[in-house]
Design an enzyme around this catalytic site. Structure first.
Site: not given
Ligand code: 7TS
Length: 413
Positions: A128, A205, A208, A231, A371
């Protein structure tokens, strides 16, 4: 993490815990298949957040009065709960953040100060953007170099390149445990062992993976792990960065301000112990406290049953899409090899059009690059559509998704 009180996952009963699932969208039952972007919240989490404001609201770590003491106790209990959830034995390793993005930025910025010109950071082609750009920033500032582990045609890490990528100049390997674009589950422990052999650190990371797998920092062999509450049934604007406490202790502050100091003079300051050193200012207290309710909810479920349920949904969706034919499905082709996301392209219909038509049938999916532009570039695509599943989805949701895909094809025929 075994749980003696675990109950089997029965979506029919679980769904009642999520009030938003009663909504109708465009006259149809809501079919929420955008869980990779954010998950819906059970009543317990919503109640925990509002109960805090109704009964306990006060700032943490500063007041002597009863409310402040209660808020501080609940906030710190949440830290201990998050630590226990990821198998970390010392809560001082947990820094509350706004989410995965902030956690990874904190790490890249603060730990990144150790980088010297020519040092190497290894990422993967399936990250990401939030596990790429912070490392680019750190590399630019320190004169370091970013290298990547490439991905194969079927969306796995190509580990044949690992030995040549890792060397004495490798300082950190930063990788995702589960890809938000491909659904791939990466062999983090194996890669971590190889990274440690050359003296590099490993940052994971877990945005997910934390919602779906039982993340255990020791089993992963990680030095740092970042994830987001939203999430995994928790509130938005909250996340955690776990760093091995001995490592966190060596790191410089990320932001300066209230609560992260020991003493402040007019021209200098000394800093607080970990983790306070990394939590400048008033945090999202209500969110952190409600996060604990989300973890309690998740922890009551039987992880094996949860995994079976989600794999069943993935397998069923893949089967029905293959019956329809013509879709390009990104990532590992077997349901058992993927978690959460089902990313696909229709040869004729733009993902945004697909998403619009599905929305008119009450089905929420995501369209775009998610992303993860390098992943899309790898497969010669600019955008894809993505359905993603979580514990409250059921076969009816998959059926509605498939019917809406058929409608879209009829519409564009
Ligand atoms: N890393 C991964 C693997 C992600 O899927 C996401 C968010 C992030 C980091 C960032 O997370 P945040 O909570 O700081 O925003 N992924 C997604 C997505 O796949 N669609 O919307 C957000």
């Amino acid at each position: 993490m075994s749980n003696l009180m675990a109950k089997p996952v029965d979506p029919a009963t679980l769904r009642a815990d999520f009030p938003i699932l009663n909504r109708r969208i465009n006259g149809r039952r809501l079919v929420y298949l955008d869980n990779t972007a954010t998950a819906q919240k059970p009543t317990e989490v919503i109640e925990a957040e509002s109960r805090y404001y109704r009964e306990t609201n006060a700032n943490v770590h500063r007041g002597i009065h009863t409310l402040s003491a209660e808020a501080t106790a609940a906030y710190e209990a949440s830290r201990a709960r998050v630590a226990r959830f990821i198998g970390a034995n010392d809560p001082r390793g947990i820094v509350f953040t706004r989410g995965t993005t902030e956690g990874l930025n904190l790490l890249a910025h603060s730990w990144g100060l150790n980088l010297e010109p020519g040092d190497e950071i290894v990422v993967t082609e399936m990250e990401h953007h939030s596990n790429l750009v912070p490392w680019f920033l750190a590399a630019e500032q320190r004169g370091a170099v970013v290298k990547h582990i490439p991905i194969t045609d079927d969306g796995r890490l190509d580990l044949s390149s690992l030995a040549s990528l890792l060397g004495p100049r490798t300082k950190i390997v930063a990788l995702t445990q589960v890809s938000n674009a491909l659904g791939t589950v990466n062999p983090v422990a194996e890669i971590a062992a190889a990274a440690h052999r050359v003296g590099a650190l490993v940052a994971v990371d877990a945005a997910q993976s934390a919602p779906h797998l039982m993340v255990d920092v020791t089993e992963l062999g990680a030095d740092a792990v970042a994830f987001s509450a939203h999430k995994m049934l928790g509130p938005t604007g909250v996340g955690a960065l776990w760093v091995r406490p001995e490592l966190l202790e060596t790191m410089a502050p990320y932001q300066g301000g209230g609560e992260m100091i020991r003493e402040v003079y007019l021209d200098r300051a000394t800093y607080a112990e970990i983790p306070a050193r990394f939590e400048a200012g008033t945090p999202n207290i209500a969110g952190v406290i409600a996060y604990q309710a989300a973890i309690d909810y998740l922890d009551r479920l039987d992880p094996a049953a949860l995994h079976r349920h989600e794999t069943m949904l993935m397998a069923y969706a893949l089967e029905r899409m293959r019956e329809m034919g013509g879709f390009r499905i990104l990532g590992p082709q077997a349901a058992e090899d993927r978690v959460g996301a089902l990313t696909f392209a229709d040869p004729e219909i733009h993902p945004h059009d697909l998403s619009t038509i599905l929305d008119s049938a009450g089905v929420a999916i995501r369209a775009g690059h998610h992303c993860a532009q390098p992943v899309h570039r790898r497969y010669g695509l600019v955008a894809t559509a993505r359905a993603s599943f979580y514990l409250y989805n059921d076969r009816d949701d998959v059926d509605a998704f498939i019917e809406a895909l058929k409608d879209a094809r009829r519409y564009f025929a």
